[in-house]
Motif scaffolding. Structure first.
Motif, PDB file in Angstrom:
ATOM      1  N   GLY A  25      25.135   9.984  90.970  1.00  0.00           N
ATOM      2  CA  GLY A  25      25.088   9.375  92.337  1.00  0.00           C
ATOM      3  C   GLY A  25      25.069  10.597  93.541  1.00  0.00           C
ATOM      4  O   GLY A  25      24.934  10.192  94.703  1.00  0.00           O
ATOM      5  N   ALA A  26      24.945  11.769  93.016  1.00  0.00           N
ATOM      6  CA  ALA A  26      25.040  12.716  94.183  1.00  0.00           C
ATOM      7  C   ALA A  26      23.751  12.685  94.834  1.00  0.00           C
ATOM      8  O   ALA A  26      23.862  12.920  96.013  1.00  0.00           O
ATOM      9  CB  ALA A  26      25.382  14.104  93.342  1.00  0.00           C
ATOM     10  N   GLU A  27      22.686  12.321  94.493  1.00  0.00           N
ATOM     11  CA  GLU A  27      21.408  12.275  95.037  1.00  0.00           C
ATOM     12  C   GLU A  27      21.525  11.076  96.057  1.00  0.00           C
ATOM     13  O   GLU A  27      20.963  11.117  97.198  1.00  0.00           O
ATOM     14  CB  GLU A  27      20.283  11.878  94.080  1.00  0.00           C
ATOM     15  N   HIS A  28      22.092  10.002  95.722  1.00  0.00           N
ATOM     16  CA  HIS A  28      22.262   8.963  96.698  1.00  0.00           C
ATOM     17  C   HIS A  28      23.044   9.388  97.767  1.00  0.00           C
ATOM     18  O   HIS A  28      23.001   8.880  98.810  1.00  0.00           O
ATOM     19  CB  HIS A  28      22.887   7.803  95.735  1.00  0.00           C
ATOM     20  N   ARG A  34      21.436  12.816 104.689  1.00  0.00           N
ATOM     21  CA  ARG A  34      20.295  13.242 105.384  1.00  0.00           C
ATOM     22  C   ARG A  34      19.918  12.250 106.249  1.00  0.00           C
ATOM     23  O   ARG A  34      19.669  12.449 107.346  1.00  0.00           O
ATOM     24  CB  ARG A  34      19.474  13.573 104.332  1.00  0.00           C
ATOM     25  N   ARG A  35      19.762  10.694 106.037  1.00  0.00           N
ATOM     26  CA  ARG A  35      19.272   9.892 107.000  1.00  0.00           C
ATOM     27  C   ARG A  35      20.356   9.803 108.064  1.00  0.00           C
ATOM     28  O   ARG A  35      19.855   9.564 109.187  1.00  0.00           O
ATOM     29  CB  ARG A  35      19.083   8.510 105.955  1.00  0.00           C
ATOM     30  N   PHE A  36      21.667   9.821 107.732  1.00  0.00           N
ATOM     31  CA  PHE A  36      22.582   9.601 108.775  1.00  0.00           C
ATOM     32  C   PHE A  36      22.643  10.721 109.848  1.00  0.00           C
ATOM     33  O   PHE A  36      22.594  10.360 111.047  1.00  0.00           O
ATOM     34  CB  PHE A  36      23.843   9.443 107.956  1.00  0.00           C
ATOM     35  N   ARG A  37      22.174  11.858 109.155  1.00  0.00           N
ATOM     36  CA  ARG A  37      22.127  13.098 110.169  1.00  0.00           C
ATOM     37  C   ARG A  37      20.901  12.839 111.017  1.00  0.00           C
ATOM     38  O   ARG A  37      20.788  13.062 112.067  1.00  0.00           O
ATOM     39  CB  ARG A  37      22.024  14.282 109.304  1.00  0.00           C
ATOM     40  N   ASP A  38      19.762  12.497 110.412  1.00  0.00           N
ATOM     41  CA  ASP A  38      18.521  12.672 111.097  1.00  0.00           C
ATOM     42  C   ASP A  38      18.403  11.266 112.290  1.00  0.00           C
ATOM     43  O   ASP A  38      17.761  11.407 112.935  1.00  0.00           O
ATOM     44  CB  ASP A  38      17.496  12.458 109.921  1.00  0.00           C
ATOM     45  N   ARG A  59      26.406   1.700 113.276  1.00  0.00           N
ATOM     46  CA  ARG A  59      25.475   2.215 112.329  1.00  0.00           C
ATOM     47  C   ARG A  59      26.055   1.855 111.035  1.00  0.00           C
ATOM     48  O   ARG A  59      25.093   1.305 110.117  1.00  0.00           O
ATOM     49  CB  ARG A  59      25.513   3.731 112.678  1.00  0.00           C
ATOM     50  N   GLN A  60      27.186   1.746 110.756  1.00  0.00           N
ATOM     51  CA  GLN A  60      27.867   1.528 109.331  1.00  0.00           C
ATOM     52  C   GLN A  60      27.388  -0.118 109.230  1.00  0.00           C
ATOM     53  O   GLN A  60      27.233  -0.323 108.041  1.00  0.00           O
ATOM     54  CB  GLN A  60      29.165   2.009 109.231  1.00  0.00           C
ATOM     55  N   HIS A  61      27.969  -0.578 110.372  1.00  0.00           N
ATOM     56  CA  HIS A  61      27.735  -2.352 109.995  1.00  0.00           C
ATOM     57  C   HIS A  61      26.275  -2.520 109.823  1.00  0.00           C
ATOM     58  O   HIS A  61      26.006  -3.418 108.864  1.00  0.00           O
ATOM     59  CB  HIS A  61      28.266  -2.902 111.452  1.00  0.00           C
TER      60      HIS A  61
END
Length: 85
Positions: A25-28, A34-38, A59-61
């Motif tokens: 799950g580390a890749e997930h 990465r997406r959250f940052r970008d 964003r979490q919702h």
């Protein structure tokens, strides 16, 4: 100078199934981070900590209730959990 590992560290190192399980799950997680940052953190200038918290919650919702996930059959997590019952 040589550092010694503790007995518990040696047991963990010997147990290959533990090593595999700890990285599953580390890749997930890295993909999510990465997406959250970008998509949010690099794109947004937050005027205050309260505003940052509010936008992160929104964003979490969206991520959990509206955004389809390819790993879940292109449905949002909430729908996936509802189908699993």
């Amino acid at each position: 100078m040589r550092f010694r590992s503790s007995p518990s560290q040696e047991r963990v190192a010997e147990n290959s199934s533990f090593k595999r399980a700890s990285f599953q799950g580390a890749e997930h997680i890295e993909s999510f981070n990465r997406r959250f940052r970008d998509e949010l953190l690099k794109e947004t200038l937050f005027p205050s900590l309260a505003d940052a918290r509010q936008q992160i919650r929104a964003r979490q919702h969206d991520y959990n209730y509206h955004r389809p996930h390819s790993g879940l059959g292109n449905i949002p997590p909430v729908e996936f959990v509802a189908k699993k019952g």
